[in-house]
Scaffold this motif. Structure first.
Motif, mmCIF file in Angstrom:
data_model
loop_
_atom_site.group_PDB
_atom_site.id
_atom_site.type_symbol
_atom_site.label_atom_id
_atom_site.label_comp_id
_atom_site.label_asym_id
_atom_site.label_seq_id
_atom_site.Cartn_x
_atom_site.Cartn_y
_atom_site.Cartn_z
ATOM 1 N N ILE A 220 37.872 39.949 35.031
ATOM 2 C CA ILE A 220 38.204 40.825 33.676
ATOM 3 C C ILE A 220 39.568 41.808 33.153
ATOM 4 O O ILE A 220 38.656 43.285 33.311
ATOM 5 C CB ILE A 220 37.193 40.651 32.409
ATOM 6 C CG1 ILE A 220 36.073 39.369 33.021
ATOM 7 C CG2 ILE A 220 37.315 40.733 31.787
ATOM 8 C CD1 ILE A 220 34.777 38.905 32.248
ATOM 9 N N LEU A 221 39.836 41.506 32.500
ATOM 10 C CA LEU A 221 41.308 42.455 31.741
ATOM 11 C C LEU A 221 40.911 42.957 30.309
ATOM 12 O O LEU A 221 41.031 42.133 30.386
ATOM 13 C CB LEU A 221 42.326 42.382 32.335
ATOM 14 C CG LEU A 221 42.609 42.687 33.473
ATOM 15 C CD1 LEU A 221 44.109 42.579 34.111
ATOM 16 C CD2 LEU A 221 42.145 43.412 34.948
ATOM 17 N N THR A 222 40.667 44.277 29.975
ATOM 18 C CA THR A 222 40.256 44.640 28.349
ATOM 19 C C THR A 222 41.258 45.508 28.850
ATOM 20 O O THR A 222 41.708 45.826 29.397
ATOM 21 C CB THR A 222 39.066 44.707 28.477
ATOM 22 O OG1 THR A 222 38.795 46.653 28.976
ATOM 23 C CG2 THR A 222 38.059 43.423 28.648
ATOM 24 N N ASP A 231 34.403 41.559 24.092
ATOM 25 C CA ASP A 231 33.957 40.288 24.187
ATOM 26 C C ASP A 231 33.639 40.095 26.028
ATOM 27 O O ASP A 231 33.420 39.720 26.729
ATOM 28 C CB ASP A 231 35.277 39.294 24.079
ATOM 29 C CG ASP A 231 34.564 38.722 22.013
ATOM 30 O OD1 ASP A 231 34.212 39.638 21.538
ATOM 31 O OD2 ASP A 231 34.761 37.486 22.748
ATOM 32 N N GLY A 232 35.205 40.878 26.105
ATOM 33 C CA GLY A 232 35.369 40.513 27.579
ATOM 34 C C GLY A 232 34.227 41.440 28.506
ATOM 35 O O GLY A 232 33.309 41.371 29.128
ATOM 36 N N GLU A 233 33.413 42.909 28.221
ATOM 37 C CA GLU A 233 32.754 43.591 28.539
ATOM 38 C C GLU A 233 31.830 42.791 28.311
ATOM 39 O O GLU A 233 30.965 43.374 29.673
ATOM 40 C CB GLU A 233 33.567 44.847 28.133
ATOM 41 C CG GLU A 233 34.386 45.839 28.766
ATOM 42 C CD GLU A 233 34.973 47.013 28.211
ATOM 43 O OE1 GLU A 233 34.187 47.547 27.302
ATOM 44 O OE2 GLU A 233 35.686 47.669 27.769
ATOM 45 N N ALA A 234 31.149 42.499 27.338
ATOM 46 C CA ALA A 234 29.555 41.695 27.135
ATOM 47 C C ALA A 234 29.727 40.658 28.387
ATOM 48 O O ALA A 234 28.522 39.929 29.069
ATOM 49 C CB ALA A 234 29.655 41.446 25.468
ATOM 50 N N TYR A 235 30.502 39.998 28.270
ATOM 51 C CA TYR A 235 31.084 39.088 29.517
ATOM 52 C C TYR A 235 31.023 39.254 30.717
ATOM 53 O O TYR A 235 30.432 38.588 31.625
ATOM 54 C CB TYR A 235 32.439 38.420 29.286
ATOM 55 C CG TYR A 235 32.076 36.978 29.974
ATOM 56 C CD1 TYR A 235 31.621 35.734 29.600
ATOM 57 C CD2 TYR A 235 33.260 35.973 31.076
ATOM 58 C CE1 TYR A 235 31.057 34.668 29.676
ATOM 59 C CE2 TYR A 235 33.627 35.004 31.787
ATOM 60 C CZ TYR A 235 32.344 33.933 30.760
ATOM 61 O OH TYR A 235 32.047 32.793 31.351
ATOM 62 N N ALA A 248 35.209 44.351 36.269
ATOM 63 C CA ALA A 248 35.685 44.189 35.148
ATOM 64 C C ALA A 248 36.991 46.041 34.622
ATOM 65 O O ALA A 248 35.829 46.862 34.786
ATOM 66 C CB ALA A 248 35.121 44.421 33.407
ATOM 67 N N LEU A 249 37.910 45.839 34.381
ATOM 68 C CA LEU A 249 38.595 46.926 34.276
ATOM 69 C C LEU A 249 39.475 46.730 32.912
ATOM 70 O O LEU A 249 39.560 46.112 31.937
ATOM 71 C CB LEU A 249 39.862 46.229 35.380
ATOM 72 C CG LEU A 249 39.605 46.156 36.516
ATOM 73 C CD1 LEU A 249 40.237 46.534 37.668
ATOM 74 C CD2 LEU A 249 38.849 47.739 37.532
#
Length: 288
Positions: A220-222, A231-235, A248-249
Motif C-alpha cells: 500500500i502506497l499513501t 484509508d490506506g493506513e487503516a487497511y 505500507a509506505l
C-alpha cells in the motif's frame, strides 16, 4: 495537458477485448505486453490486473496518462498487464463497477495462457477509486473462487466510502476539511446513490469487511498530503491484524495525484521503481 508535459505512451504491444459481465454491461479490457510484439501464448509471464483511478466518475484506459503509465510498467517490469475500463458513475452505479472488475479478473485467469501469462502468477492492483475496486476484487475472489493471487498493489486507495477513515491532518489549513469532505461525499453519492447504508457493504468499502483473513500479501502506497492516507493506513493495520503480510509506505510531502507524475516529481520516480521491483517478484512466485 499530457502533450504539454511531453507524456507519450511507449511503443508496446496492446490488444483489446470485450468481457461479458453477468447482469451488468460488458467491460472493455486492454492487454499490455512488455515488448513491441505480442508475447506468444504459453510464455508464462506474470500478469497484473489493474484498475485505473478517477473518483469512479472520470478517466479510463484511453486517457494518455493512464495508457502511458500502464505501458511503461509492463515494459519495465517485464510483465503482462490487463487493464479494465470499468463504467463511470452516475450513469452506472455500484455494484456494476466491482462486478465488471471481477469479470475482468476472472477473464484474465481463464485466458492467461493464450495471453502469454501464467494464472499462477497473477497480481491485482489499482489506484484511488481503482484501489477500492482492486481490494473489492480480492474479497470477491476469496468469497467466490479462491484463485491464487500473488499480491495486491494499492496506490492511494479509497477503501472506506463512509469516509470514516479520512485523515485531514496533512491537508493545508487553507483547504478547509469541510470542503474536502463535501467533495468526497459528492463522488460517493454519484457512485453508490442516496442509500448511505450501501457504503458499509464490503465490496463498496473493503476496509469494513467483517474479516480480512485469507487475502493476498499487499503493498500500500499513501501520500502525506492526501486525505485518503487514512484509508490506506487503516487497511494496512486491518490486514496485519488478520495475519496478512502487508507493507505500507507513506510518501512525505506528496499529494493524492503527485505519485503519478514520473519524470517530474522525484518521489514519483521512486514510487515507480518500487512498484516495478515489486512486480518483478512475481517471477519468483513460480520458482517458490
Amino acid at each position: 495537458m499530457s502533450a504539454a508535459l511531453g507524456i507519450a505512451p511507449p511503443r508496446t504491444a496492446a490488444e483489446e477485448h470485450i468481457v461479458p459481465v453477468d447482469g451488468h454491461p460488458d467491460v472493455r479490457v486492454r492487454v499490455y505486453w512488455p515488448g513491441e510484439e505480442r508475447t506468444p501464448p504459453g510464455a508464462g509471464l506474470p500478469v497484473l490486473v489493474y484498475f485505473y483511478g478517477g473518483g469512479f466518475t472520470i478517466a479510463g484506459i484511453d486517457w494518455v496518462s493512464w495508457d502511458a503509465r500502464l505501458r511503461t510498467r509492463a515494459r519495465d517490469a517485464g510483465i503482462v498487464i490487463v487493464a479494465a475500463d470499468y463504467a463511470h458513475a452516475p450513469e452506472q452505479r455500484f455494484p456494476t463497477q466491482p462486478e465488471q472488475c471481477w469479470s475482468a479478473f476472472e477473464w484474465t485467469h481463464a485466458h492467461a495462457a493464450e495471453l502469454g501469462a501464467s494464472r499462477d502468477r497473477i497480481a491485482v492492483g489499482g489506484s484511488s477509486s481503482g484501489g477500492d475496486l482492486a481490494a473489492a476484487v480480492t474479497l470477491m475472489n476469496r468469497d467466490r473462487s479462491a484463485h491464487p493471487i500473488a499480491f495486491q498493489l494499492l496506490e492511494n486507495p479509497a477503501l472506506d466510502l463512509t469516509m470514516g477513515h479520512v485523515d485531514m491532518a496533512g491537508i493545508d489549513a487553507r483547504m478547509p476539511g469541510v470542503i474536502v469532505r463535501a467533495a468526497g461525499r459528492n463522488l460517493v453519492r454519484q457512485y453508490l446513490g442516496d442509500d448511505a447504508a450501501i457504503a458499509r457493504r464490503p465490496y463498496a468499502s473493503p476496509l469494513r469487511a467483517a474479516s480480512h483473513a485469507g487475502l493476498p500479501p499487499t503493498l500500500i502506497l499513501t501520500s502525506e498530503l492526501d486525505p485518503l492516507r487514512g484509508d490506506g493506513e487503516a487497511y494496512a493495520r486491518a490486514l496485519s491484524a488478520a495475519g496478512v503480510p502487508v507493507t505500507a509506505l507513506r510518501f512525505v510531502g506528496q499529494t493524492h495525484g503527485s505519485l503519478g507524475s514520473t519524470g517530474f516529481v522525484p518521489a514519483a520516480d521512486v514510487a515507480h521503481r518500487l512498484i516495478v521491483a515489486q512486480l518483478r517478484t512475481l517471477y519468483e512466485e513460480a520458482a517458490a
